[in-house]
Enzyme design. Structure first.
Site, PDB file in Angstrom:
ATOM      1  N   THR A   8      35.962  30.475  30.580  1.00 23.03           N
ATOM      2  CA  THR A   8      36.832  30.628  29.513  1.00 23.03           C
ATOM      3  C   THR A   8      35.819  31.922  28.894  1.00 23.03           C
ATOM      4  O   THR A   8      35.157  32.115  29.127  1.00 23.03           O
ATOM      5  CB  THR A   8      35.645  30.033  27.867  1.00 23.03           C
ATOM      6  OG1 THR A   8      34.903  29.994  27.990  1.00 23.03           O
ATOM      7  CG2 THR A   8      36.895  28.108  28.176  1.00 23.03           C
ATOM      8  N   THR A  44      34.060  33.515  26.670  1.00 27.31           N
ATOM      9  CA  THR A  44      32.551  33.598  25.948  1.00 27.31           C
ATOM     10  C   THR A  44      31.616  33.304  27.074  1.00 27.31           C
ATOM     11  O   THR A  44      30.724  33.920  27.477  1.00 27.31           O
ATOM     12  CB  THR A  44      32.133  32.733  24.543  1.00 27.31           C
ATOM     13  OG1 THR A  44      33.338  33.330  23.599  1.00 27.31           O
ATOM     14  CG2 THR A  44      31.019  32.913  24.027  1.00 27.31           C
ATOM     15  N   CYS A  45      32.122  31.963  27.779  1.00 27.64           N
ATOM     16  CA  CYS A  45      30.930  31.757  28.933  1.00 27.64           C
ATOM     17  C   CYS A  45      31.128  32.877  29.764  1.00 27.64           C
ATOM     18  O   CYS A  45      29.520  33.194  30.106  1.00 27.64           O
ATOM     19  CB  CYS A  45      31.164  30.574  29.335  1.00 27.64           C
ATOM     20  SG  CYS A  45      31.575  29.308  28.293  1.00 27.64           S
ATOM     21  N   SER A  46      31.679  33.744  30.150  1.00 24.48           N
ATOM     22  CA  SER A  46      32.063  34.261  31.484  1.00 24.48           C
ATOM     23  C   SER A  46      31.278  36.174  31.327  1.00 24.48           C
ATOM     24  O   SER A  46      30.307  37.106  32.061  1.00 24.48           O
ATOM     25  CB  SER A  46      33.328  35.386  31.975  1.00 24.48           C
ATOM     26  OG  SER A  46      34.282  33.906  32.084  1.00 24.48           O
TER      27      SER A  46
END
Length: 174
Positions: free
Chosen positions: A63, A65-67
């Protein structure tokens, strides 16, 4: 018939997520077993943590944000190690194939699949992400664990943002 089953499944997921999130783990508690998949997509294993470890749990690999969040932990691995951290573990309610792919840039950090959400549920850090991610997912949080005891838990109020769980903020707490 299919819509009835889908509606029942959605209700069950929402109910399970809200029930589980009411018992959120907190500092001073013993970490529940970290039963996840790291090396085999068929078989979960309990990861044995020792010393000071960092658990970074994200709602979903890849996602946006996670990346953005995870490279900070990869880039600062040596700084964490210099502060006594013995391991960094990125966990998500994704399958092991996805987590293996998410691990494309690191040889030092462990990427773990909590594919059934067991660990997320056991920590009480689960929420209903059905509208965006298709089912219950883990909240975005970072846990500092010392010899199986939770030392601190930083949970993002909005799982779509990184305000208190970025690597530099967590490094400053060590």
């Amino acid at each position: 018939m299919a819509s009835i089953i889908a509606g029942a499944a959605h209700t069950a997921h929402s109910t399970a997520a809200s029930l589980l999130s009411s018992a959120q783990i907190h500092p001073g508690k013993t970490l529940p077993p970290l039963k996840v998949k790291e090396t085999s997509p068929e078989r979960a294993e309990i990861v044995q943590l020792s010393g000071t470890t960092i658990i970074v749990d994200v709602p979903g690999a890849f996602t946006g944000t996670c990346s953005v969040q995870i490279p900070g932990y990869v880039d600062n691995y040596e700084a964490f190690k210099a502060k006594g951290v013995t391991g960094i573990y990125v966990v998500a309610v994704n399958d092991q194939f996805v987590m293996k792919s998410f691990d494309c840039c690191s040889t030092t950090i462990h990427f773990l699949a909590d594919d059934q959400g067991e660990f997320a549920g056991a920590t009480g850090l689960i929420f209903d992400a059905t509208p965006l991610l298709g089912g219950p997912r883990s909240k975005r949080y970072v846990m500092i664990v010392k010899n199986q005891e939770v030392a601190s838990v930083a949970v993002e109020e909005d799982s779509g943002k990184v305000t208190i769980t970025d690597a530099k903020t967590i490094l400053a707490q060590l």
